[in-house]
Design a protein around this motif. Sequence first.
Motif: not given
Length: 344
Positions: A208-209, A277-278, A308-309, A338-344
């Motif tokens: 889930e990370i 992986l999610k 599909k990751v 990349f982090f902005n896309k998936y963490l913010k």
Amino acid sequence: MNKNTLAIIFIVVVISGLIYFFVSHSKNNRRDTSLVNQKVSPTPFPFQNLTIPYLRAKNYSSKLGELNFYANGLNYKSYLTSYNSDGFKINGLLTIPNGDTPKGGWPGIVFVHGYIPPSLYVTTERYVDYVDYLARNGYVVFKIDLRGNGESEGKPGGSYYSSDYVIDTLNARSALQNADFVNKNKVGLWGHSMAGNVVLRSLAVKPEIPAAVIWAGAGYTYADLQKYGLNDQSYHPPADVTQRQNSRNQIIKRFGSFDSSNEFWKEVAATNFLNDLKGAIELNHAVDDDVVNIGYSRDLNKLLDKTKVPHELHEYPSGGHNISGPSFVPAMENTVSFFNKYLK
């Protein structure tokens, strides 16, 4: 006693026996079913703690220790702190953005270092520019000192044939998730070099990370270790090298060298769990890396292409193992984007 009475007694005994049989059989069936539905641990076997299923069953629960102010950054503050992992006190450098904490908390990144001679490792040295770049872009960054490195307790067990560093990474993630200024659903991972193995195995354990970035990583399929090897001239054999070599030798003696058809090795290699992986993965690697061959990243990217990751591979013409020089800023920009896309 007449014949009719004997017949009646016989019938009663038979019927009682049948009732007892069916009731007892029914209870046994129910008992068997309950056992089937229970989560029964498999019989322990040597080096089971290296496998992904074992690590998935393990509990990761930790909290940050006291925050001791260290320095002011451009728009953040950094602190020296620690957390608990397997009973060991693990140190780290923590950055927290200035300003009001957003609703839900800041996004966080567990920053996992590559190989540095453990006795020479210092919390506030190495990766300074990397941490600063992420921190300036609004992230809580927790650069952890893996066990046995610097002043962290425990012995430096290594990455590829030990799960110690995976456990340290996931306990660091838990410590961030339990901090009231961090959004527990937006904690990602960043890793360099040997931490590529650590990060990918951590993702396999906790699918889930939401996001992970790897720079110049190695050792994903274990077959790639045999194929490409490593050329780290900075490697200093630890004082307990005999113990570590014995551990690796014992693994190979019992299960053989890595074999993709071997059941034990199937459960060790994180690449066998990619479909679980999610989250998303970004790979960054310099073509001229003379320590970790870029083939590691290219081969992992090909495996991810079959899933599909969400994933990205960024190659840089120069920069060496640390992706430094002119390639550093483009690589950091890709990382932050990349982090902005998936963490913010």
